[in-house]
Enzyme design. Sequence first.
Site, mmCIF file in Angstrom:
data_model
loop_
_atom_site.group_PDB
_atom_site.id
_atom_site.type_symbol
_atom_site.label_atom_id
_atom_site.label_comp_id
_atom_site.label_asym_id
_atom_site.label_seq_id
_atom_site.Cartn_x
_atom_site.Cartn_y
_atom_site.Cartn_z
ATOM 1 N N GLU A 24 36.763 36.796 64.097
ATOM 2 C CA GLU A 24 35.885 36.237 63.060
ATOM 3 C C GLU A 24 36.613 36.358 61.730
ATOM 4 O O GLU A 24 37.422 37.259 61.574
ATOM 5 C CB GLU A 24 34.598 37.094 62.929
ATOM 6 C CG GLU A 24 33.786 37.222 64.172
ATOM 7 C CD GLU A 24 33.003 38.545 64.240
ATOM 8 O OE1 GLU A 24 32.936 39.271 63.224
ATOM 9 O OE2 GLU A 24 32.479 38.844 65.317
ATOM 10 N N LYS B 9 37.212 37.667 58.073
ATOM 11 C CA LYS B 9 36.745 38.868 57.379
ATOM 12 C C LYS B 9 36.186 38.416 56.033
ATOM 13 O O LYS B 9 36.911 37.857 55.206
ATOM 14 C CB LYS B 9 37.892 39.850 57.178
ATOM 15 C CG LYS B 9 37.438 41.160 56.580
ATOM 16 C CD LYS B 9 38.570 42.168 56.575
ATOM 17 C CE LYS B 9 38.041 43.558 56.269
ATOM 18 N NZ LYS B 9 37.450 43.687 54.943
ATOM 19 N N ASP C 132 34.723 38.752 52.334
ATOM 20 C CA ASP C 132 35.023 39.664 51.243
ATOM 21 C C ASP C 132 33.819 39.721 50.317
ATOM 22 O O ASP C 132 33.684 38.925 49.401
ATOM 23 C CB ASP C 132 36.261 39.135 50.502
ATOM 24 C CG ASP C 132 37.009 40.257 49.836
ATOM 25 O OD1 ASP C 132 36.656 41.423 50.060
ATOM 26 O OD2 ASP C 132 37.951 39.951 49.086
ATOM 27 N N TYR D 265 27.561 39.947 61.356
ATOM 28 C CA TYR D 265 28.642 40.111 62.330
ATOM 29 C C TYR D 265 28.519 41.373 63.179
ATOM 30 O O TYR D 265 29.372 41.625 64.021
ATOM 31 C CB TYR D 265 29.999 40.116 61.629
ATOM 32 C CG TYR D 265 30.046 41.048 60.424
ATOM 33 C CD1 TYR D 265 29.920 42.429 60.571
ATOM 34 C CD2 TYR D 265 30.204 40.537 59.135
ATOM 35 C CE1 TYR D 265 29.952 43.269 59.484
ATOM 36 C CE2 TYR D 265 30.238 41.383 58.034
ATOM 37 C CZ TYR D 265 30.114 42.741 58.213
ATOM 38 O OH TYR D 265 30.126 43.586 57.140
ATOM 39 N N LYS E 14 44.980 41.581 58.146
ATOM 40 C CA LYS E 14 44.987 41.108 56.763
ATOM 41 C C LYS E 14 46.090 40.089 56.558
ATOM 42 O O LYS E 14 47.250 40.353 56.870
ATOM 43 C CB LYS E 14 45.225 42.297 55.806
ATOM 44 C CG LYS E 14 44.082 43.295 55.766
ATOM 45 C CD LYS E 14 42.918 42.716 54.981
ATOM 46 C CE LYS E 14 41.900 43.763 54.594
ATOM 47 N NZ LYS E 14 42.238 44.599 53.481
ATOM 48 N N CYS F 170 62.745 39.758 15.917
ATOM 49 C CA CYS F 170 63.193 39.598 17.300
ATOM 50 C C CYS F 170 63.371 40.962 17.970
ATOM 51 O O CYS F 170 64.059 41.825 17.415
ATOM 52 C CB CYS F 170 64.511 38.833 17.319
ATOM 53 S SG CYS F 170 65.307 38.839 18.936
ATOM 54 N N CYS G 133 67.275 41.592 18.500
ATOM 55 C CA CYS G 133 68.269 41.732 17.430
ATOM 56 C C CYS G 133 67.667 42.003 16.060
ATOM 57 O O CYS G 133 68.403 42.228 15.105
ATOM 58 C CB CYS G 133 69.154 40.494 17.373
ATOM 59 S SG CYS G 133 68.326 39.059 16.679
ATOM 60 N N CYS H 91 63.544 33.321 18.074
ATOM 61 C CA CYS H 91 64.415 34.158 17.251
ATOM 62 C C CYS H 91 65.493 33.249 16.709
ATOM 63 O O CYS H 91 66.058 32.438 17.435
ATOM 64 C CB CYS H 91 65.052 35.251 18.100
ATOM 65 S SG CYS H 91 66.548 35.914 17.350
ATOM 66 N N CYS I 129 72.255 37.331 17.961
ATOM 67 C CA CYS I 129 71.298 37.890 18.914
ATOM 68 C C CYS I 129 71.930 38.030 20.301
ATOM 69 O O CYS I 129 72.434 37.065 20.861
ATOM 70 C CB CYS I 129 70.077 36.974 18.994
ATOM 71 S SG CYS I 129 68.823 37.572 20.131
#
Length: 677
Positions: free
Chosen positions: A117, A119, A121, A230, A318, A412, A415, A430, A435
């Site tokens: 069946e 599952k 949730d 179930y 699962k 930045c 840098c 930047c 940099c």
Amino acid sequence: MTEQPPEKIKAEIEKLVNELNYHCYRYYVLDSPVISDEEYDRLYIRLKGLEDRYHYILPDSPTQRVGAPPLDKFEKVKHTEPMLSLDNAFSFDEMREFDGRIKRLLKSDEDLDYTIEPKYDGLAIELTYRNGLLSKASTRGDGYEGEDVTQNIKTIKSIPIKIAGDGEIPAEIDIRGEVYMDIEDFNNLNKERERKGEPLFANPRNAAAGSVRQLDSSITASRKLHLACYGVGAFRGIDFASQWEFIAWLKKARFPTPAIVEKHRGIEKIIDALRKLEEKRKHFPFETDGAVVKVNDFSLQKQLGVKTREPRWAIAYKYASHQGITKILDIQGSVGRTGVITPFAIFEPVRIGGVTVSRSTLHNWDEMKRKDIRIGDTVVVERAGDVIPHVIAVIKDKRTGKEREFPMPNKCPACGSRVVREEGEVAVRCIGLNCPAQVRERIIHFASRGAMDIEGLGEKNVELLYSNGLIAHFTDIFTLKKGDLLNLPRFAEKSAQNLIDAIERSKRTTLARFLYALGILHVGEYASKLLARNFEKLDDLFRVKPERVTRIKQIGEKTARSVSDFFNDEQNLRTLKTLKALGVQISNPDFAGKETGERKGPLRGKTLVITGTLPRPREDVEALIEQLGGHAASSVSGKTDYVIVGENPGSKLQKARSLGVKTISYEEFLGLIGENE
Ligand code: IVH
């Protein structure tokens, strides 16, 4: 005085209750109504009227589902048989181990019948029926004792208040099932909550659980909840030989059962069914994270028994989960190769679908604001397939007030240079020349043909130098040593020397080339040339204001702002000084004379566009225009001064006319530059 209901009325009430319950079953359980909503309402109103008038209310009347006065707290309910949980399997091999274990315990080699069946949730509940009537509904709680949610559960229309149909009616039975919410109803509920400024539910399961655990059952009644039955707990006055038989009875007795229940002999057939279910589940209106496989035969179930809190006869397989819940420990900015800064979250590590996820991009600040993501938040993270993880929602209920927003940085993170965000753009950038995050892209551009033209510094070699740590900053190009290159796989004596020579040669350059090579946003070759014509030395651009740059007629505001931003960043100014100190010498043959726009050449500051065929090749005329201080543009705009019209002119002529731009013939053009006799 209350009127005593005559037998005729009693009979009518009973008939109405039965009819309405049947239609409820058709609608909510079978999803195939046989009457219209209006007809149902008409019957319902008739019943309600009779009930009010005669005070004759049957326990399973649909009018008893609308909710009762709010409670102060839930009463506790002990389960006659404990409500167990399930062991999990994450692979088909684990399913085979499960089968092997069972066979060992039963000392049998024969293939067993299993049921499968989906599952669900949601929230597990137990429904207790006495003599066919729902007497109590309780949550699972700790498995032994739960909470009395009878009033709330009665509002779920698919749950029979009286066992009906042609099922046998047991003296007593505890039926177990899961209350859940469909994905669409969950989304609608959240939309409505967002509109009202209420906290959102993180997923359908939380929404279902939250809806059942309401002290005010009218709230539960307003939520679209479903039930899938179930399992069975204690029962008296009926017998079932197997899960299959029990499910068949549930169906006959008009209980909602799982969307799919199958029975197969042998674990390999079950594995096939698991595979198929993984496909089918995509089309379910509800979320399911797996399937439950049970030994079908109840006497075998009994023989196998329970280990601590899980039965040995059932397992939850699962599917690779794609979502997880975790906490944001920190948010930081990361700088991409082109300087775009992206916020990303650092999580408490969480396993999602077999992979540990500890960070994910938050895309940009607009997105982060929209989802209201803060440091310290508990969030739902999704990882679909191999795709990078995303934060899909914040669980606002978990907020403590200590969460902090992560504002857009003004420096930045790599840098320390300025950060800019252009109007109408989501990207934050930047603009740092030195940099380290941008060093590769910047150097590739710097060395390219139209820029400094350093042969041997293409993409491949830049990557090589970078990955070997020889260039970490832009300025490192000018400190490269031949010896360093010789250690690299792709360089030999000659190629290393060639590169060093090419770099050395590039140190003597023009301002126009150098400016272009810096890769300032929106500053291409043409804008670089314009800047060089208007600024004598590089230093003249230092700390320039955008207004000064827009005085150059052909430069627009966006470019001017970008130039100004670049030359107002202290880090950039320092880098430029370092480049000079490393021997970069910049001449400026393009400079057109002191003071604004006063440039040499009869076409200074003028923009010209050519349309149609001229007596000389178009490229020659364009070169001539540039030579004489003008700009040869390819399309007509308000900034165009002249359109030179040749033979068979194109649409540019109409455009010029519509914009009121002056049109001249080739001869007139020659007159303008003093070349005609
Ligand atoms: S059988 C002892 N069947 O999953 C057997 N449970 O993780 C336990 N669940 O507590 C229940 N769908 O709330 C069973 N088709 C299904 C189910 C199911 C969802 C839930 C149930 C249980 C939990 C265990």
